[in-house]
Design an enzyme around this catalytic site. Structure first.
Site, mmCIF file in Angstrom:
data_model
loop_
_atom_site.group_PDB
_atom_site.id
_atom_site.type_symbol
_atom_site.label_atom_id
_atom_site.label_comp_id
_atom_site.label_asym_id
_atom_site.label_seq_id
_atom_site.Cartn_x
_atom_site.Cartn_y
_atom_site.Cartn_z
ATOM 1 N NE ARG A 1 -2.142 -10.549 0.781
ATOM 2 C CZ ARG A 1 -2.407 -9.548 0.023
ATOM 3 N NH1 ARG A 1 -3.038 -9.522 -0.855
ATOM 4 N NH2 ARG A 1 -2.002 -8.388 0.651
ATOM 5 C CG HIS B 1 -6.856 -9.693 2.030
ATOM 6 N ND1 HIS B 1 -6.847 -9.569 3.585
ATOM 7 C CD2 HIS B 1 -5.780 -8.778 1.705
ATOM 8 C CE1 HIS B 1 -5.761 -8.933 3.840
ATOM 9 N NE2 HIS B 1 -5.098 -8.435 2.804
ATOM 10 N NE ARG C 1 -1.897 -9.394 -5.034
ATOM 11 C CZ ARG C 1 -2.266 -8.150 -4.275
ATOM 12 N NH1 ARG C 1 -1.162 -7.206 -4.207
ATOM 13 N NH2 ARG C 1 -3.264 -8.409 -3.417
ATOM 14 C CD GLU D 1 1.949 -5.505 3.129
ATOM 15 O OE1 GLU D 1 1.552 -6.044 2.226
ATOM 16 O OE2 GLU D 1 1.538 -4.240 3.180
ATOM 17 C CG HIS E 1 -7.484 -8.873 -1.945
ATOM 18 N ND1 HIS E 1 -8.262 -7.617 -1.590
ATOM 19 C CD2 HIS E 1 -6.217 -8.666 -2.136
ATOM 20 C CE1 HIS E 1 -7.161 -6.635 -1.363
ATOM 21 N NE2 HIS E 1 -6.164 -7.373 -1.663
#
Length: 522
Positions: A280, A234, A374, A115, A339
């Site tokens: 992100r 997100h 994060r 990811e 998110h």
């Protein structure tokens, strides 16, 4: 107010962190405060990606920690990153022993996904996008067999009893819309594990009840709140008008899905060397920019995944189907949505808050792991590691009672509940002024609106918890005059030199700033 005293540890919340802590506290008696039926309404159950852990022989906790620090834009506590990543493998094995059906290879190894911002594939997953639901299923099954735990379903915490130095109890009400007279419950320790604050935004992937109430409760009691300004958006919430918005897991991009706009242009390749697998915050801002420009960003899974999306990512496929989308033949429209909150109740490595008698874990806590951004799939991992840390520290510091009778709460109705119109205005204010891209004028305007909303609804604790957390996020964002990670100021686009400072904030200081701004704007 009715008063109940128990020798049980009181856990506020019923998601992954809360349940895992309760299991690790056994056989010490616990009472869990759950607004919904067990397993319903917890962010953990909605998590799609999985648990990040160095399970590959070519990987290491050190590499995982380095990726965490790098993704966090200079605001990660390196000691916390090392503490968490060293423990990651043990927790995956523990969850496996508890019956979690992680995806496995033919030779028995774990299927690992890559990811965003990970240097290699290290996310342990379940059926592509069902990790949270499967982990929760296994933990709830174990919890139901654990006699030391009592779950009070349909009950919510609205206030902490505190003298400003120590927390001694928690005020409870019924969680339905009718409201009820409060009950004060005093226990041997109070652990907050009730989720984050994404639902304070109009566009969010969080369950409806996750609106910063637990963080606000701790702040109103006098606890320090850290990293409040760092809200992660997100990049690929499915943009179909649902509230909350369904999530298109990052694992899709890990499997090769690309981001395009309505013109078919793949826009991430020009913005970052990692393209769709950039951190992100980078991808979220790119999605937001495309949306603002009217270019309708979309996630295209057709070439890379094709029909496999229907079986390997069933939650995404179901969300598309109920909105008339065919992801095998069509790209999926996406938007950046609130998110995950990197901020929360400031804690140490034992999960202790700055008030005696109070611990916090999961998304409600700010441990220093996530910094300003994060790393993907570190959220469930952090919840596991600090749930166990809290349980161990509570066990060391509270006596084991000979017995702890089960509690019987008798709530009397009083009709007090949050005004839905006020909640809607609060959420829209946060999306409009404290969202993906912020500026000083918008943040000041948001603080003035929050002050007016709270002034107009002074009697409802549940709403005051929301406005407290929203105020802390907004005030911290106004005070941080730089852009770092998920915190983007269009009027301060540069990042300050050196490591990012972590500045804990108390509600009293945020309120003073808010009140002064509201006064100046009248």
């Amino acid at each position: 107010m009715q008063l109940l005293t128990t020798d049980r540890v009181v856990i506020v919340g019923a998601g992954l962190a809360a349940i895992y802590a309760a299991l690790k506290l056994a056989p010490r008696p616990v009472v869990m405060i759950s607004p919904d039926p067990l397993g319903v309404g917890a962010s953990s159950a909605w998590a799609q990606g999985g648990v990040a852990a160095a399970m590959n022989p070519n990987d290491s906790p050190e590499a995982h920690a380095a990726d965490t620090v790098r993704a966090g834009a200079g605001a990660v506590d390196a000691a916390v990153a090392e503490f968490v990543t060293r423990a990651a493998r043990d927790h995956v094995l523990d969850l496996t022993d508890l019956g979690t059906g992680f995806d496995r290879t033919s030779d028995g190894g774990y299927v690992l996904s890559r990811e965003a911002a990970h240097s290699m594939a290290r996310v342990v997953r379940v059926k592509g996008d069902q990790a949270g639901a499967e982990i929760m299923r296994a933990l709830i099954a174990e919890l139901r067999e654990t006699q030391s735990v009592q779950v009070l379903e349909g009950t919510q915490a609205v206030r902490l009893e505190s003298d400003g130095n120590r927390v001694t109890g928690v005020v409870l009400t019924r969680s339905d819309e009718a409201g009820s007279q409060p009950v004060l419950l005093r226990g041997s320790a109070i652990l907050l594990a009730g989720g984050g604050s994404g639902g304070l935004y109009a566009l969010t992937t969080n369950p409806p009840r996750i609106r910063g109430q637990v963080i606000g409760m701790a702040a109103r009691a006098g606890a320090a709140i850290a990293d409040a300004e760092f809200v992660q958006f997100h990049p690929t919430a499915i943009d179909v008008g649902e509230d909350p918005a369904p999530l298109a897991t990052e694992a899709l991009r890990g499997d090769g899905a690309v981001l395009i706009n309505r013109d078919g242009t793949r826009f991430m390749t020009d913005l970052h060397p990692e393209a769709e697998l950039a951190p992100r915050d980078v991808v979220a801002r790119a999605i937001y920019a495309q949306t603002q420009a009217g270019l309708r960003p979309m996630l295209d899974t057709r070439a890379a995944i094709g029909p496999r999306i229907l079986t390997e990512f069933p939650i995404v496929a179901q969300a598309c189907a109920r909105n008339g989308l065919d992801p095998v033949a069509q790209p999926i429209p996406v938007a950046a949505a609130a998110h995950y909150h990197m901020g929360g109740v400031a804690t140490d490595l034992n999960g202790r808050a700055t008030l005696d008698g109070l611990w916090a874990c999961g998304e409600a806590a700010s441990t220093g792991l996530h910094g300003a951004n994060r790393l993907a799939s570190n959220g469930l991992l952090e919840a596991l590691v600090f749930a166990r840390a809290c349980a161990q520290d509570i066990a060391k510091n509270t006596p084991l009672p000979d017995s702890a009778p089960r509690l019987d709460l008798d709530f009397q109705s009083d009709g007090q509940s949050a005004d839905p119109k006020a909640v809607t205005e609060l959420r829209q204010t946060m999306t409009d002024h404290v969202g993906v891209v912020r500026d000083g004028d918008g943040l000041r305007r948001a603080l003035a609106i929050l002050a007016k909303l709270e002034q107009d609804h002074p009697a409802c604790d549940a709403f005051k918890n929301m406005t407290a957390t929203a105020t802390l996020i907004t005030a911290a964002a106004l005070l941080r005059e730089e852009s770092r990670g998920a915190h983007c100021r269009s009027d301060f686009p540069q990042t300050e030199d050196g490591p990012g400072r972590r500045a804990p904030l108390h509600l009293r200081d945020a309120l003073a700033l808010r009140d002064q701004i509201a006064k100046d704007m009248t």
